[in-house]
Scaffold this active site. Structure first.
Site, PDB file in Angstrom:
ATOM      1  N   MET A  79      14.689 -78.000  19.197  1.00  0.00           N
ATOM      2  CA  MET A  79      14.343 -77.360  20.465  1.00  0.00           C
ATOM      3  C   MET A  79      15.235 -77.843  21.612  1.00  0.00           C
ATOM      4  O   MET A  79      15.992 -78.798  21.467  1.00  0.00           O
ATOM      5  CB  MET A  79      12.881 -77.628  20.799  1.00  0.00           C
ATOM      6  CG  MET A  79      11.912 -77.054  19.781  1.00  0.00           C
ATOM      7  SD  MET A  79      10.180 -77.357  20.198  1.00  0.00           S
ATOM      8  CE  MET A  79       9.977 -76.327  21.639  1.00  0.00           C
ATOM      9  N   HIS A  80      15.128 -77.148  22.738  1.00  0.00           N
ATOM     10  CA  HIS A  80      15.646 -77.563  24.050  1.00  0.00           C
ATOM     11  C   HIS A  80      17.157 -77.453  24.235  1.00  0.00           C
ATOM     12  O   HIS A  80      17.646 -77.601  25.355  1.00  0.00           O
ATOM     13  CB  HIS A  80      15.232 -79.006  24.387  1.00  0.00           C
ATOM     14  CG  HIS A  80      13.823 -79.349  24.088  1.00  0.00           C
ATOM     15  ND1 HIS A  80      12.755 -78.619  24.576  1.00  0.00           N
ATOM     16  CD2 HIS A  80      13.284 -80.342  23.341  1.00  0.00           C
ATOM     17  CE1 HIS A  80      11.628 -79.164  24.146  1.00  0.00           C
ATOM     18  NE2 HIS A  80      11.924 -80.199  23.396  1.00  0.00           N
ATOM     19  N   ASP A 235      11.042 -76.212  15.871  1.00  0.00           N
ATOM     20  CA  ASP A 235      10.872 -76.920  14.602  1.00  0.00           C
ATOM     21  C   ASP A 235       9.459 -77.453  14.379  1.00  0.00           C
ATOM     22  O   ASP A 235       8.933 -77.380  13.262  1.00  0.00           O
ATOM     23  CB  ASP A 235      11.903 -78.039  14.464  1.00  0.00           C
ATOM     24  CG  ASP A 235      11.973 -78.967  15.672  1.00  0.00           C
ATOM     25  OD1 ASP A 235      11.184 -78.798  16.621  1.00  0.00           O
ATOM     26  OD2 ASP A 235      12.841 -79.857  15.669  1.00  0.00           O
TER      27      ASP A 235
END
Length: 482
Positions: A79-80, A235
């Site tokens: 992520m991110h 995830d």
């Protein structure tokens, strides 16, 4: 057949599953992380495509007949990450990853704007996407001026697969731009970072179709007819789908590169002051909370590099029976920490070292330190209104029974170990591919695996672990002060 792709930090995994959710096969391709400066962590998005091609090619070669029957693809990803594209979908710079903390000043500035916590339900952490864009604007203005689209890592793979700019709710929750309660982009928060909705991908639920496989790739892989690509998930939400952690009260503890204590929720329960993440789940009308440790197995891998022993050898030296803490403490803040401290600058430490401290004692301290970091997350979840009665263990570190005994005792909760099988993020992604392609019932598809074993807290060591945890809690303010 249904294909799951899980884009991690250290590698990409592919998994092929049939309509009865039997795993036919899987393959993996490694990825490297570039750290050109302290606190930086980057990857070249072209490496993700190369890894996907390699892993898919290996899977197809091993299971050519089954591979040709693929009807749905699901995506999971780290992520991110800030993947910046120009108007022609060309990558403008290496992707700034989730564990990159260079934007801590920008994150603090955005977090001081009360609209961010109010709308997203979360602290603006340095690892989130919005402060990364603020950093690029401040430090690479020429690149920022060319940004036409901002994609999360797995959604760059979707662009390669489908030609579409689309993301899902769970992954987008970690950008600091999503209105998490109402599951839509916040024009107000985007404007606060000099961006607009035109810079963002379209949004779908993780179970919904989000494009179809491009004809060129379908022909290359010998696939006929439409192959639906699902919205997918970040995830952790994908792992939850793989484990069947989709109903309120269900939870897992993940011992991966980072560590996660994840709880599914049936409603939106934000409490940003606790430093708990409150995100949309991959299924419609559901949310989840999680505490996040930035260096879980990464802490043991660091010690392995230092000692010249691999991680499994280190934990094997601890033996089978849980030991009382020795007085040596380890803070696993090698890359800063999220829950509960939201501190990008703090770093790890050993305390209580003596002449008698050997490698085994250091390993024990690392294992206990990560377990106590999970206890910090449990306490933060409680402050956010979520009580847990048990957790399911996933992730590479969960192969260590000693580590799971330490976690069970530190948390005071039973830890369930699922029956043999692959129930991780790639499996969850494949499940989302099945749901999107067949319009199947998500709650039916995302069932829980059988439990092979349950590790109970060690009651005889509960007091010693409580005392060691109190010592652990006292160390953060002491270390931070110097």
């Amino acid at each position: 057949m249904y294909l799951g792709l899980d884009l991690g930090t250290s590698g990409l995994k592919t998994l092929l599953m049939d309509g009865n959710q039997n795993v036919v096969g899987s393959a993996h391709a490694a990825l490297d992380v570039a750290r050109p400066h302290p606190s930086w962590s980057e990857q070249d998005p072209s490496a993700w495509v190369a890894a996907a091609r390699a892993a898919i090619g290996e899977l197809r070669a091993a299971h050519s007949g089954e591979f040709g029957a693929i009807k749905g693809i699901g995506l999971s990803g780290q992520m991110h990450g800030a993947t910046l594209l120009d108007a022609k979908d060309q990558v403008l710079r290496p992707c700034i990853l989730w564990n990159d903390t260079r934007s801590h000043k920008e994150a603090a500035r955005l977090d001081s704007d009360p609209r961010f916590r109010e709308i997203t339900g979360n602290i603006v952490f340095p690892g989130f996407t919005a402060p990364k864009l603020a950093w690029v604007k401040n430090n690479e203005p020429g690149i920022f001026a060319k940004v036409a689209k901002v994609l999360l890592p797995k959604d760059y793979l979707r662009l390669w697969l489908t030609g579409e700019h689309i993301s899902d709710m769970s992954d987008s929750s970690g950008t600091s731009w999503l209105d998490v309660a109402n599951r839509r982009w916040s024009a107000e928060l985007l404007a606060a970072t000099d961006l607009g909705e035109e810079h963002m991908p379209a949004l779908v639920e993780g179970t919904q179709p989000a494009g179809s496989l491009r004809r060129q790739l379908a022909a290359e892989w010998g696939l006929e007819g439409e192959v639906v690509v699902a919205g997918g998930a970040g995830d952790n939400a994908a792992s939850a789908c793989g484990m069947g952690i989709v109903r309120a009260g269900h939870a897992f503890v993940s011992l991966g590169t980072s560590g996660v204590l994840f709880a599914a929720n049936g409603s939106y329960l934000p409490n940003p002051d606790s430093a708990v993440h409150t995100f949309c789940h991959a299924l419609p009308d559901s949310w989840h909370q999680m505490g996040v440790i930035l260096s879980a197995t990464d802490s043991l891998n660091w010690l392995a590099d230092i000692t010249g022993k691999d991680a499994a050898e280190l934990t094997d030296e601890l033996g089978k029976d849980l030991k009382a803490p020795t007085g040596v403490s380890f803070l696993p803040y090698l890359s800063g920490e999220r829950t509960p401290h939201n501190d990008a600058l703090i770093r790890g430490s050993f305390t209580g070292l003596g002449h008698e401290t050997d490698r085994v004692a250091l390993t024990q301290a690392v294992v206990e330190g990560v377990a106590f970091a999970f206890r910090d997350s449990l306490e933060a979840l409680r402050k956010a209104g979520t009580e847990l009665s048990r957790v399911t263990a996933i992730g590479g570190g969960s192969r260590s029974r000693y580590w799971l005994k330490a976690i069970a005792t530190a948390l005071g909760l039973p830890v369930d170990i699922p029956a043999d099988g692959d129930f991780g993020a790639a499996f969850g992604a494949a499940r989302l591919g099945l749901i999107a392609a067949e319009n199947a019932d998500p709650l039916v598809v995302c069932s829980t695996p059988n439990t092979a074993e349950t590790i109970e807290p060690d009651g005889a060591l509960a007091g010693a672990y409580f005392d060691a945890y109190q010592r652990y809690r006292a160390l953060y303010p002491a270390i931070k002060a110097v």
